[in-house]
Design an enzyme around this catalytic site. Structure first.
Site, PDB file in Angstrom:
ATOM      1  N   LYS A  67       7.099   0.966   6.800  1.00 17.37           N
ATOM      2  CA  LYS A  67       6.672   2.212   6.130  1.00 17.37           C
ATOM      3  C   LYS A  67       7.889   3.052   5.777  1.00 17.37           C
ATOM      4  O   LYS A  67       8.659   3.449   6.657  1.00 17.37           O
ATOM      5  CB  LYS A  67       5.762   3.019   7.053  1.00 17.37           C
ATOM      6  CG  LYS A  67       4.394   2.426   7.193  1.00 17.37           C
ATOM      7  CD  LYS A  67       3.431   3.431   7.801  1.00 17.37           C
ATOM      8  CE  LYS A  67       2.053   2.833   7.900  1.00 17.37           C
ATOM      9  NZ  LYS A  67       1.064   3.798   8.364  1.00 17.37           N
ATOM     10  N   GLY A 103       0.829  -1.208   0.000  1.00 16.58           N
ATOM     11  CA  GLY A 103       0.000   0.000   0.000  1.00 16.58           C
ATOM     12  C   GLY A 103       0.851   1.240   0.000  1.00 16.58           C
ATOM     13  O   GLY A 103       2.083   1.186   0.080  1.00 16.58           O
ATOM     14  N   GLY A 154       0.565   5.493   1.426  1.00 13.68           N
ATOM     15  CA  GLY A 154      -0.212   6.563   2.073  1.00 13.68           C
ATOM     16  C   GLY A 154       0.548   7.866   2.026  1.00 13.68           C
ATOM     17  O   GLY A 154       1.526   7.999   1.279  1.00 13.68           O
ATOM     18  N   ASP A 212      -6.566  11.350  11.815  1.00 13.70           N
ATOM     19  CA  ASP A 212      -6.809  10.843  10.452  1.00 13.70           C
ATOM     20  C   ASP A 212      -7.629   9.543  10.520  1.00 13.70           C
ATOM     21  O   ASP A 212      -7.280   8.551   9.877  1.00 13.70           O
ATOM     22  CB  ASP A 212      -5.469  10.614   9.747  1.00 13.70           C
ATOM     23  CG  ASP A 212      -5.624  10.450   8.228  1.00 13.70           C
ATOM     24  OD1 ASP A 212      -6.719  10.742   7.698  1.00 13.70           O
ATOM     25  OD2 ASP A 212      -4.666  10.012   7.578  1.00 13.70           O
ATOM     26  N   VAL A 226       4.383   1.204   1.777  1.00 17.76           N
ATOM     27  CA  VAL A 226       4.394   0.213   2.852  1.00 17.76           C
ATOM     28  C   VAL A 226       4.779  -1.136   2.245  1.00 17.76           C
ATOM     29  O   VAL A 226       4.210  -1.542   1.225  1.00 17.76           O
ATOM     30  CB  VAL A 226       2.996   0.108   3.510  1.00 17.76           C
ATOM     31  CG1 VAL A 226       3.047  -0.811   4.728  1.00 17.76           C
ATOM     32  CG2 VAL A 226       2.460   1.478   3.908  1.00 17.76           C
TER      33      VAL A 226
HETATM   34  N1  LIG Z   1       0.486  -2.602   9.758  1.00 14.10           N
HETATM   35  C1  LIG Z   1      -0.043  -2.897   8.568  1.00 14.10           C
HETATM   36  N2  LIG Z   1      -0.415  -4.157   8.274  1.00 14.10           N
HETATM   37  C2  LIG Z   1      -0.949  -4.465   7.073  1.00 14.10           C
HETATM   38  N3  LIG Z   1      -1.157  -3.570   6.087  1.00 14.10           N
HETATM   39  C3  LIG Z   1      -0.818  -2.286   6.331  1.00 14.10           C
HETATM   40  C4  LIG Z   1      -0.239  -1.879   7.561  1.00 14.10           C
HETATM   41  N4  LIG Z   1      -0.027  -0.546   7.519  1.00 14.10           N
HETATM   42  C5  LIG Z   1      -0.443  -0.146   6.313  1.00 14.10           C
HETATM   43  N5  LIG Z   1      -0.912  -1.180   5.590  1.00 14.10           N
HETATM   44  C6  LIG Z   1      -1.454  -1.138   4.211  1.00 14.10           C
HETATM   45  O1  LIG Z   1      -0.849  -0.076   3.527  1.00 14.10           O
HETATM   46  C7  LIG Z   1      -1.841   0.873   3.108  1.00 14.10           C
HETATM   47  C8  LIG Z   1      -1.261   2.271   3.227  1.00 14.10           C
HETATM   48  O2  LIG Z   1      -1.104   2.541   4.600  1.00 14.10           O
HETATM   49  P1  LIG Z   1      -0.730   3.969   5.172  1.00 14.10           P
HETATM   50  O3  LIG Z   1      -1.059   3.938   6.616  1.00 14.10           O
HETATM   51  O4  LIG Z   1       0.657   4.318   4.814  1.00 14.10           O
HETATM   52  O5  LIG Z   1      -1.610   4.964   4.348  1.00 14.10           O
HETATM   53  P2  LIG Z   1      -3.157   5.265   4.368  1.00 14.10           P
HETATM   54  O6  LIG Z   1      -3.635   5.127   5.766  1.00 14.10           O
HETATM   55  O7  LIG Z   1      -3.840   4.430   3.337  1.00 14.10           O
HETATM   56  O8  LIG Z   1      -3.188   6.753   3.896  1.00 14.10           O
HETATM   57  P3  LIG Z   1      -2.767   8.035   4.746  1.00 14.10           P
HETATM   58  O9  LIG Z   1      -1.359   7.866   5.157  1.00 14.10           O
HETATM   59  O10 LIG Z   1      -2.978   9.115   3.789  1.00 14.10           O
HETATM   60  O11 LIG Z   1      -3.695   8.075   5.919  1.00 14.10           O
HETATM   61  C9  LIG Z   1      -3.046   0.611   4.003  1.00 14.10           C
HETATM   62  O12 LIG Z   1      -4.252   0.938   3.375  1.00 14.10           O
HETATM   63  C10 LIG Z   1      -2.943  -0.889   4.256  1.00 14.10           C
HETATM   64  O13 LIG Z   1      -3.556  -1.587   3.203  1.00 14.10           O
END
Ligand SMILES: Nc1ncnc2c1ncn2[C@@H]1O[C@H](COP(=O)(O)OP(=O)(O)OP(=O)(O)O)[C@@H](O)[C@H]1O
Length: 343
Positions: free
Chosen positions: A82, A61, A63, A180, A68
């Site tokens: 991340k 993913g 963000g 958020d 990630v």
């Molecule tokens: N600890 C985790 N375990 C499994 N998947 C994860 C984890 N953290 C993030 N992801 C995956 O990576 C994606 C991106 O995560 P991230 O938290 O970086 O961004 P976001 O929450 O989608 O966006 P933003 O940072 O803008 O809030 C998530 O939607 C999820 O699918």
């Protein structure tokens, strides 16, 4: 090979190694490495993370913070790494150290655990426990949308997430606001236990980069209008955003679909005396009329919460602890006998 070429190659290799080592050391010092190490926080080297992620092979993913990647540590623990793409976009050392220390020390079954970090890069990389089923957003509206979700399961997801927020809002002398909350930041494990992710990232990522991401991704639907006016997140901003997630849970519709806002549609239908038309039919379907009626009453009661959470006046919004209490009452009724839920 002539000896001179060998000597040049050895010297060049050493020079490259030394430049890299010094760069790592500079970032490590700037990111508060010695302080964090002395506090017992797991510090990974860049090389270790490369190995853990198998050379950043599988991205799961992306963000506002960056990409990630999935990885496996030496002790066979699955992790999500991340990696920031925002070069130089770092917090002052003291704030970063405080935030990481706090995140590392807190512990709640419904919060994604910070396993450690790598400080040798311009922006530190964060290592979290891996949560296998991905986000609630994808389970409700995306790749996992075929997964059946009963009313008690949805209530458990809501209660667990609300408990994590209550815990954070009341933890320590500084209340910690998420900033958020959205279905994309609630991850689900194999048992569909919710784990709130991205806590503190509102602080770790500049508001400017987060804001532009919200505008592009449609996440603006979750943002408290009072934050837009004041520029300050409060606990009640999380309550607002959580109200939108509750609406998603009862309707299985995204916060924004096409030009429509779920919240506006919901309020409009309620005012027209037709609020029930947005409830997800899956919750009500089945051949038992009494149970469907019972669930309809539970949904009526749950859907009073978003109306309160999304109030313009922050003082009229409930606290997260009050939200938990109400959801638990509905859960007891939804799982119990068919006694009336009206109150
Ligand atoms: N600890 C985790 N375990 C499994 N998947 C994860 C984890 N953290 C993030 N992801 C995956 O990576 C994606 C991106 O995560 P991230 O938290 O970086 O961004 P976001 O929450 O989608 O966006 P933003 O940072 O803008 O809030 C998530 O939607 C999820 O699918």
């Amino acid at each position: 090979m002539p000896a001179v070429i060998i000597v040049v190659a050895v010297v060049a290799t050493f020079a490259i190694f030394e430049v890299k080592r010094r760069k790592h050391r500079r970032f490590f010092d700037r990111n508060g490495g010695d302080i964090l190490k002395s506090m017992g926080i797991n510090i990974f080297t860049e090389g270790q993370l490369k190995k853990i992620t198998n050379g950043y092979k599988k991205s799961i993913g992306e963000g506002a913070f960056g990409k990630v990647y999935i990885g496996v540590t030496d002790d066979s623990q699955q992790v999500a790494v991340k990696c920031s793409t925002a070069k130089g976009d770092v917090l002052p050392q003291e704030e970063f150290v405080n935030e990481i220390t706090f995140q590392f020390r807190i512990s709640h079954a419904n919060l994604v655990r910070l396993v450690g970090c790598c400080l040798e890069t311009d922006v530190p990389m964060l290592v979290f426990e891996f949560v296998p089923r991905g986000s609630l957003h994808s389970v409700l509206h995306g790749a996992g949308k075929t997964l059946p979700l009963s009313l008690p399961v949805r209530l458990d997801i809501a209660i667990g997430s609300a408990e994590a927020l209550t815990y954070m809002h009341s933890h320590g002398c500084h209340n910690h606001v998420h900033g958020d909350i959205k279905s994309g930041n609630i991850l689900l494990d194999d048992n569909l236990t919710p784990k709130v992710s991205d806590f503190g990232s509102a602080k770790l990522v500049s508001v400017a980069s987060r804001y532009s991401k919200w505008c592009v991704s449609g996440d603006m639907s979750y943002i408290d209008p009072i934050y837009i006016k004041s520029g300050r997140f409060t606990e009640k901003s999380d309550v607002y955003s959580f109200g939108v997630v509750l609406l998603e849970l009862v309707t299985r519709k995204p916060a924004k679909y096409g030009d429509n806002s779920l919240y506006i549609d919901f309020i409009r239908s309620k005012e027209e005396g037709n609020g029930r038309k947005l409830y997800d039919e899956e919750i009500l379907s089945g051949d038992d009329d009494a149970r469907s009626h019972h669930h309809m009453e539970c949904l009526d009661r749950i859907s009073r919460l978003p109306v309160q959470c999304l109030k313009e006046d922050v003082d009229e919004r409930p606290t997260m602890a009050e939200v938990v209490e109400e959801l638990k009452e509905v859960k007891a009724i939804a799982s119990g006998d068919l006694s009336s839920v009206a109150s």
